[in-house]
Design an enzyme around this catalytic site. Structure first.
Site, PDB file in Angstrom:
ATOM      1  N   GLU A  30       0.861  -1.188   0.000  1.00  0.00           N
ATOM      2  CA  GLU A  30       0.000   0.000   0.000  1.00  0.00           C
ATOM      3  C   GLU A  30       0.894   1.233   0.000  1.00  0.00           C
ATOM      4  OE1 GLU A  30      -2.746   2.435  -0.377  1.00  0.00           O
ATOM      5  OE2 GLU A  30      -3.562   0.431   0.012  1.00  0.00           O
ATOM      6  N   ASP A  55      -8.655   0.759  -7.780  1.00  0.00           N
ATOM      7  CA  ASP A  55      -9.230   1.910  -8.474  1.00  0.00           C
ATOM      8  C   ASP A  55      -9.391   1.576  -9.955  1.00  0.00           C
ATOM      9  OD1 ASP A  55      -9.835   4.418  -9.587  1.00  0.00           O
ATOM     10  OD2 ASP A  55      -8.632   5.471  -8.086  1.00  0.00           O
ATOM     11  N   LYS A  61     -11.596   6.863 -16.722  1.00  0.00           N
ATOM     12  CA  LYS A  61     -11.343   7.722 -17.881  1.00  0.00           C
ATOM     13  C   LYS A  61     -10.231   7.141 -18.752  1.00  0.00           C
ATOM     14  CE  LYS A  61     -12.885  11.934 -15.550  1.00  0.00           C
ATOM     15  NZ  LYS A  61     -12.535  13.302 -15.093  1.00  0.00           N
ATOM     16  N   ASP A  68     -16.238  -4.416  -8.203  1.00  0.00           N
ATOM     17  CA  ASP A  68     -17.662  -4.120  -8.343  1.00  0.00           C
ATOM     18  C   ASP A  68     -17.942  -3.377  -9.639  1.00  0.00           C
ATOM     19  OD1 ASP A  68     -16.224  -1.848  -7.194  1.00  0.00           O
ATOM     20  OD2 ASP A  68     -18.183  -0.869  -7.159  1.00  0.00           O
ATOM     21  N   THR A  73     -13.418  -8.375   1.586  1.00  0.00           N
ATOM     22  CA  THR A  73     -12.700  -7.157   1.946  1.00  0.00           C
ATOM     23  C   THR A  73     -13.679  -6.172   2.589  1.00  0.00           C
ATOM     24  OG1 THR A  73     -13.128  -5.894  -0.077  1.00  0.00           O
ATOM     25  CG2 THR A  73     -11.326  -7.504  -0.145  1.00  0.00           C
ATOM     26  N   GLU A  74     -13.147  -5.028   3.074  1.00  0.00           N
ATOM     27  CA  GLU A  74     -14.013  -4.002   3.651  1.00  0.00           C
ATOM     28  C   GLU A  74     -15.030  -3.515   2.619  1.00  0.00           C
ATOM     29  OE1 GLU A  74     -10.663  -3.867   3.763  1.00  0.00           O
ATOM     30  OE2 GLU A  74      -9.954  -3.174   5.718  1.00  0.00           O
ATOM     31  N   TYR A  75     -14.536  -3.206   1.415  1.00  0.00           N
ATOM     32  CA  TYR A  75     -15.432  -2.720   0.363  1.00  0.00           C
ATOM     33  C   TYR A  75     -16.451  -3.787  -0.021  1.00  0.00           C
ATOM     34  CZ  TYR A  75     -12.632   1.460  -0.599  1.00  0.00           C
ATOM     35  OH  TYR A  75     -11.988   2.677  -0.511  1.00  0.00           O
ATOM     36  N   GLU A  76     -16.000  -5.004  -0.131  1.00  0.00           N
ATOM     37  CA  GLU A  76     -16.882  -6.080  -0.540  1.00  0.00           C
ATOM     38  C   GLU A  76     -18.049  -6.239   0.425  1.00  0.00           C
ATOM     39  OE1 GLU A  76     -16.496 -10.821  -1.770  1.00  0.00           O
ATOM     40  OE2 GLU A  76     -14.738  -9.670  -1.128  1.00  0.00           O
TER      41      GLU A  76
END
Length: 207
Positions: free
Chosen positions: A65, A112, A116, A148, A185-188
């Site tokens: 990270e 990420d 664009k 996602d 994961t946290e986002y998942e």
């Protein structure tokens, strides 16, 4: 959304040299002697990595990270596990941290998507990165991707195929029949609660 800087984040990293080596390049080729080595790129706050390390104690897990404010949370949630390390660094420098063929698996979890077109080269499944991963992956080494973002997923699948990776365990809705071995994961976890689809694929090198 810009992440707010966390005061003292660098101090948190420096206080744990046991899991955040100050000179990780000196461990190149020595991260996991006689053990499988799995690396998560963009490890975030570390939920996935620490849960995986607990579930699979015979595997060495490394989370990379570049944002110290985020990484500091991952470090704080990690106990004294022998099989977890972190690198405060950039994916572009992977070859400086890992020897050729040293890594058995790479995780790309909700990175990420850089939607664009002018930012295409920043996507972690851009051909330049995929060829970089080939250098550090072992024969039959694999990349496990979860996202996602359907457009990013489609793009990634195309790039995997075009750069010589083979595909396996392709799914357009991971949680429609979630495998028991899946670690969220946290986002998942947030996406599942919102009933958003999760796309997943494994890309591996022919051995």
């Amino acid at each position: 959304m810009r992440l707010r800087k966390r005061p003292g984040a660098l101090d948190v990293l420096r206080e744990r040299p046991d899991i955040v080596p100050q000179k990780p390049e000196q461990l190149r080729g020595q991260w996991a002697v006689n053990q499988p080595l799995h690396v998560e790129l963009g490890t975030g706050k570390g939920r996935f990595l620490t849960m995986m390390a607990e579930k699979y104690p015979s595997i060495v897990f490394i989370g990379m990270e570049k944002m110290e404010s985020v990484l500091s949370y991952a470090v704080e949630r990690t106990g004294r596990e022998d099989n977890v390390r972190f690198i405060h660094g950039d994916v572009a420098d992977l070859q400086g941290y890992f020897a050729n063929g040293e890594v058995n698996r790479i995780y790309l979890n909700f990175t990420d998507p850089w939607p664009k077109n002018r930012h295409e080269k920043r996507r972690l499944t851009y051909p330049g990165f995929l060829n970089l991963y080939k250098e550090i992956l072992s024969p039959r080494g694999a990349i496990h991707l979860k996202t996602d973002n359907e457009d990013f997923f489609t793009y990634s699948v195309e790039q995997f195929s075009q750069t010589g990776y083979h595909l396996n365990n392709f799914t357009l809705d991971l949680h429609a029949d979630e495998p028991e071995e899946n670690v969220r994961t946290e986002y998942e976890q947030k996406f599942v609660e919102r009933k958003q689809r999760i796309f997943r694929v494994e890309a591996y090198l022919p051995g």
